[in-house]
Design a protein around this motif. Structure first.
Motif, PDB file in Angstrom:
ATOM      1  N   LEU A 118     -22.769  15.651  69.332  1.00 26.30           N
ATOM      2  CA  LEU A 118     -22.912  15.448  71.054  1.00 26.30           C
ATOM      3  C   LEU A 118     -24.781  15.961  71.227  1.00 26.30           C
ATOM      4  CD1 LEU A 118     -22.238  14.202  73.237  1.00 26.30           C
ATOM      5  CD2 LEU A 118     -21.579  16.214  73.922  1.00 26.30           C
ATOM      6  N   PHE A 119     -25.150  14.763  71.182  1.00 29.83           N
ATOM      7  CA  PHE A 119     -26.778  15.590  71.574  1.00 29.83           C
ATOM      8  C   PHE A 119     -27.327  15.348  72.921  1.00 29.83           C
ATOM      9  CE2 PHE A 119     -26.762  14.177  67.394  1.00 29.83           C
ATOM     10  CZ  PHE A 119     -27.154  15.283  66.400  1.00 29.83           C
ATOM     11  N   GLU A 120     -27.805  16.267  73.913  1.00 32.72           N
ATOM     12  CA  GLU A 120     -28.155  15.928  75.061  1.00 32.72           C
ATOM     13  C   GLU A 120     -29.858  15.988  74.825  1.00 32.72           C
ATOM     14  OE1 GLU A 120     -28.642  14.851  78.663  1.00 32.72           O
ATOM     15  OE2 GLU A 120     -26.749  14.413  77.316  1.00 32.72           O
ATOM     16  N   VAL A 121     -30.373  14.830  74.952  1.00 29.80           N
ATOM     17  CA  VAL A 121     -32.504  15.123  75.144  1.00 29.80           C
ATOM     18  C   VAL A 121     -33.152  16.040  76.550  1.00 29.80           C
ATOM     19  CG1 VAL A 121     -33.948  13.561  74.686  1.00 29.80           C
ATOM     20  CG2 VAL A 121     -31.896  13.536  73.385  1.00 29.80           C
ATOM     21  N   GLY A 134     -18.290  17.030  75.952  1.00 28.81           N
ATOM     22  CA  GLY A 134     -17.631  17.510  74.900  1.00 28.81           C
ATOM     23  C   GLY A 134     -16.225  17.691  74.761  1.00 28.81           C
ATOM     24  N   MET A 135     -16.277  17.792  76.696  1.00 25.82           N
ATOM     25  CA  MET A 135     -14.208  17.832  76.259  1.00 25.82           C
ATOM     26  C   MET A 135     -13.629  16.545  76.380  1.00 25.82           C
ATOM     27  SD  MET A 135     -14.709  20.976  79.702  1.00 25.82           S
ATOM     28  CE  MET A 135     -12.639  20.431  80.126  1.00 25.82           C
ATOM     29  N   SER A 136     -13.747  15.386  76.473  1.00 21.88           N
ATOM     30  CA  SER A 136     -13.708  14.215  76.375  1.00 21.88           C
ATOM     31  C   SER A 136     -12.841  14.191  74.777  1.00 21.88           C
ATOM     32  CB  SER A 136     -14.673  13.057  76.336  1.00 21.88           C
ATOM     33  OG  SER A 136     -14.903  13.305  77.561  1.00 21.88           O
ATOM     34  N   ASN A 137     -13.493  15.295  74.012  1.00 25.45           N
ATOM     35  CA  ASN A 137     -12.109  14.968  72.661  1.00 25.45           C
ATOM     36  C   ASN A 137     -11.404  16.380  72.291  1.00 25.45           C
ATOM     37  OD1 ASN A 137     -15.683  14.180  72.527  1.00 25.45           O
ATOM     38  ND2 ASN A 137     -14.617  13.315  71.331  1.00 25.45           N
ATOM     39  N   ARG A 138     -10.522  15.729  71.286  1.00 23.46           N
ATOM     40  CA  ARG A 138      -9.340  17.017  71.719  1.00 23.46           C
ATOM     41  C   ARG A 138      -9.791  18.212  70.589  1.00 23.46           C
ATOM     42  NH1 ARG A 138      -4.032  12.912  70.178  1.00 23.46           N
ATOM     43  NH2 ARG A 138      -3.732  12.806  71.822  1.00 23.46           N
ATOM     44  N   VAL A 139     -10.654  17.476  69.522  1.00 26.33           N
ATOM     45  CA  VAL A 139     -11.188  18.253  68.931  1.00 26.33           C
ATOM     46  C   VAL A 139     -13.111  18.648  69.457  1.00 26.33           C
ATOM     47  CG1 VAL A 139     -12.562  18.858  66.095  1.00 26.33           C
ATOM     48  CG2 VAL A 139     -10.285  17.858  66.622  1.00 26.33           C
ATOM     49  N   PRO A 140     -13.721  19.670  69.507  1.00 24.46           N
ATOM     50  CA  PRO A 140     -15.019  19.341  70.024  1.00 24.46           C
ATOM     51  C   PRO A 140     -16.357  18.872  69.183  1.00 24.46           C
ATOM     52  CG  PRO A 140     -13.869  21.588  70.443  1.00 24.46           C
ATOM     53  CD  PRO A 140     -12.741  21.024  69.995  1.00 24.46           C
ATOM     54  N   PRO A 141     -17.125  18.153  69.884  1.00 19.99           N
ATOM     55  CA  PRO A 141     -18.026  18.188  68.630  1.00 19.99           C
ATOM     56  C   PRO A 141     -18.611  19.091  68.518  1.00 19.99           C
ATOM     57  CG  PRO A 141     -18.071  17.029  70.820  1.00 19.99           C
ATOM     58  CD  PRO A 141     -16.829  17.793  70.921  1.00 19.99           C
ATOM     59  N   GLN A 142     -19.967  19.285  68.061  1.00 17.87           N
ATOM     60  CA  GLN A 142     -21.293  20.521  67.586  1.00 17.87           C
ATOM     61  C   GLN A 142     -22.248  19.312  69.238  1.00 17.87           C
ATOM     62  OE1 GLN A 142     -23.030  21.891  64.066  1.00 17.87           O
ATOM     63  NE2 GLN A 142     -21.561  20.910  62.817  1.00 17.87           N
ATOM     64  N   ARG A 143     -22.366  20.326  69.353  1.00 19.79           N
ATOM     65  CA  ARG A 143     -23.009  20.169  70.923  1.00 19.79           C
ATOM     66  C   ARG A 143     -24.759  21.037  70.941  1.00 19.79           C
ATOM     67  NH1 ARG A 143     -18.115  22.272  72.645  1.00 19.79           N
ATOM     68  NH2 ARG A 143     -16.891  21.259  74.547  1.00 19.79           N
ATOM     69  N   ILE A 144     -25.320  19.577  70.823  1.00 17.40           N
ATOM     70  CA  ILE A 144     -26.784  19.903  70.579  1.00 17.40           C
ATOM     71  C   ILE A 144     -27.957  19.544  71.372  1.00 17.40           C
ATOM     72  CG2 ILE A 144     -28.450  19.390  68.795  1.00 17.40           C
ATOM     73  CD1 ILE A 144     -25.981  18.582  66.324  1.00 17.40           C
ATOM     74  N   LEU A 145     -28.160  20.665  72.034  1.00 15.82           N
ATOM     75  CA  LEU A 145     -29.885  20.577  72.815  1.00 15.82           C
ATOM     76  C   LEU A 145     -31.033  19.911  72.349  1.00 15.82           C
ATOM     77  CD1 LEU A 145     -30.874  20.958  75.572  1.00 15.82           C
ATOM     78  CD2 LEU A 145     -31.110  23.743  75.316  1.00 15.82           C
ATOM     79  N   VAL A 146     -31.659  18.986  72.498  1.00 16.86           N
ATOM     80  CA  VAL A 146     -32.646  18.309  72.203  1.00 16.86           C
ATOM     81  C   VAL A 146     -34.050  19.058  73.228  1.00 16.86           C
ATOM     82  CG1 VAL A 146     -34.065  16.620  71.234  1.00 16.86           C
ATOM     83  CG2 VAL A 146     -31.545  16.889  70.518  1.00 16.86           C
ATOM     84  N   VAL A 147     -34.904  19.980  72.690  1.00 18.30           N
ATOM     85  CA  VAL A 147     -35.985  19.794  73.872  1.00 18.30           C
ATOM     86  C   VAL A 147     -37.625  19.919  72.613  1.00 18.30           C
ATOM     87  CG1 VAL A 147     -34.691  21.310  75.418  1.00 18.30           C
ATOM     88  CG2 VAL A 147     -35.487  22.090  72.835  1.00 18.30           C
TER      89      VAL A 147
END
Length: 326
Positions: free
Chosen positions: A250-253, A273-286
Motif C-alpha cells: 500500500l503506497f501513500e504519495v 491497511g486495516m481493510s485487509n485481514r493480512v496487513p500489507p506493506q505500508r510505504i510512504l512515498v516522498v
C-alpha cells in the motif's frame, strides 16, 4: 478557487491556452482526418513530440470551444481517433461541458470535471474518479453547488502541456480498462474512510496537487515494469495478488515532508491497511528523506519509506526494486 464565467475572460484564457500549445508544438499537420463515433472531419493538428500529445481546435460552435486531444503520432496515422475532448463554455458555467477555467490568488488554472464521454456502459465521471491517480479539488460553482473536479495545472506555466498529456493518458488507461472489463477484476473492494467537505487550498498546495498524480502514474508504470499488478481508488496506489485477491503493498504519495503531510500519510496508511485481514506493506512515498526522528517513528509503525527523485516532469524511484524484493 473561483470558476471563471465572464465571456471575455474565458475567451482570453482560451486564446492563451491555444497559443501555449501551438508555441510548444513540434509540427503542424494540415487537414488531418479526425474521426469519432458517427463521423469525421479534417482539422489542423498540432503535435507535441516531447509530451506525446496532439491537439485540434475549433471555435465555430456557438456555446463552446471545441478542443480535441489524442496520443497517437500523426506522422504514422492516416486518421486520428480522439482520446478526449476538453471543451469550455463560451460564457458562464455549463455542467454538461467538462472543461472550465478557475482563478486562485491571481493564477488561472485549467480544470476538468472528470466527466468522461464515450457512450459506453461504465464510462462516466463516477467510475473515472474512483480510478483517477490524483487528488480532486472540491470547487464551488456560481450556482452554489460544490463538486469534485480535477485541476490540471496553471495557465502560463511551462509544464502545463506535460500535465495535460498525463491527464489524457489517465483517460486513455481508464477507457481501456473499461473496454476490457478489468476495472474491478481481481481488485478487492474498498470504502474510503473520509467523507466531508475539503478546505480550500492555497495556490502552492494546488501546484503540488497537480504534480501528485504524475508521481503516482510514474510509480504505477515502474511497478508494472517490475511485473506487479497495481491499481488505485481513494488509496494512492496498491499492489495486489490477482490469485489471492489480497493487497500486498500500500503506497501513500506526498509531495513534501512537512509535519502535516507526514501525519496525514501515516493515518491513511494505517487506516487503509486495516481493510485487509493480512496487513500489507505500508510505504510512504516522498521527495526526500524525513528527519531521523521521524524515520525512527515510521519504522516502529512498520511504515517503509520510498524516496523519489524529480527532474522536471521525470520521476525516478531508485530503491523501488529493492523495496519490492524485500
Amino acid at each position: 478557487m473561483n470558476i471563471v464565467t465572464d465571456r471575455k475572460e474565458i475567451e482570453s484564457h482560451m486564446a492563451a491556452f491555444k497559443k501555449l500549445f501551438l508555441k510548444q508544438s513540434s509540427r503542424t499537420y494540415k487537414d488531418k482526418t479526425i474521426g469519432w463515433p458517427g463521423g469525421n472531419s479534417e482539422f489542423d493538428v498540432y503535435w507535441n513530440n516531447k509530451a506525446g500529445l496532439w491537439a485540434a481546435f475549433d471555435d465555430q460552435y456557438v456555446r463552446r470551444y471545441w478542443n480535441a486531444f489524442g496520443l497517437s503520432d500523426p506522422t504514422n496515422s492516416h486518421a486520428l481517433s480522439i482520446t478526449m475532448e476538453f471543451n469550455f463554455p463560451r460564457t458562464g458555467l455549463n455542467r454538461r461541458i467538462a472543461g472550465f477555467f478557475a482563478e486562485q490568488a491571481g493564477s488561472i488554472y485549467l480544470c476538468h470535471s472528470g466527466k468522461i464521454g464515450g457512450g459506453k456502459k461504465g464510462v462516466g465521471k463516477s467510475a473515472f474518479m474512483k480510478q483517477y491517480n490524483g487528488d480532486p479539488e472540491e470547487i464551488e460553482g456560481p450556482d452554489g453547488k460544490s463538486t469534485e473536479n480535477i485541476v490540471i495545472g496553471a495557465l502560463g506555466k511551462a509544464g502545463l502541456i506535460d500535465q495535460l498529456a498525463d491527464y489524457v493518458r489517465e483517460i486513455r488507461d481508464f477507457k481501456e480498462l473499461s473496454d476490457s472489463g478489468s476495472l474491478t477484476k481481481g481488485i478487492p473492494p474498498f470504502t474510503p474512510e473520509f467523507e466531508g467537505t475539503r478546505k480550500p487550498r492555497k495556490s502552492k498546495s494546488i501546484e503540488a496537487n497537480c504534480f501528485h498524480g504524475v508521481v503516482v502514474r510514474r510509480l504505477r508504470e515502474d511497478l508494472q515494469a517490475l511485473g506487479h499488478a497495481s491499481s488505485n481508488d481513494k488509496r494512492d496506489l496498491f499492489v495486489f495478488n490477482t490469485k489471492s485477491k489480497r493487497v500486498t503493498h500500500l503506497f501513500e504519495v506526498k509531495t513534501n515532508t512537512g509535519t502535516q503531510s507526514i501525519y496525514t500519510a501515516v493515518g491513511q496508511l494505517l487506516l487503509y491497511g486495516m481493510s485487509n485481514r493480512v496487513p500489507p506493506q505500508r510505504i510512504l512515498v516522498v521527495p526526500n528523506e524525513p528527519s531521523s526522528i521521524t524515520r525512527q517513528k515510521l519504522k516502529r509503525l512498520n511504515i517503509n519509506i520510498l524516496v523519489y527523485r524529480r527532474q522536471g516532469r521525470r520521476v525516478d524511484f531508485p530503491n523501488l526494486r529493492r523495496l519490492m524484493a524485500s
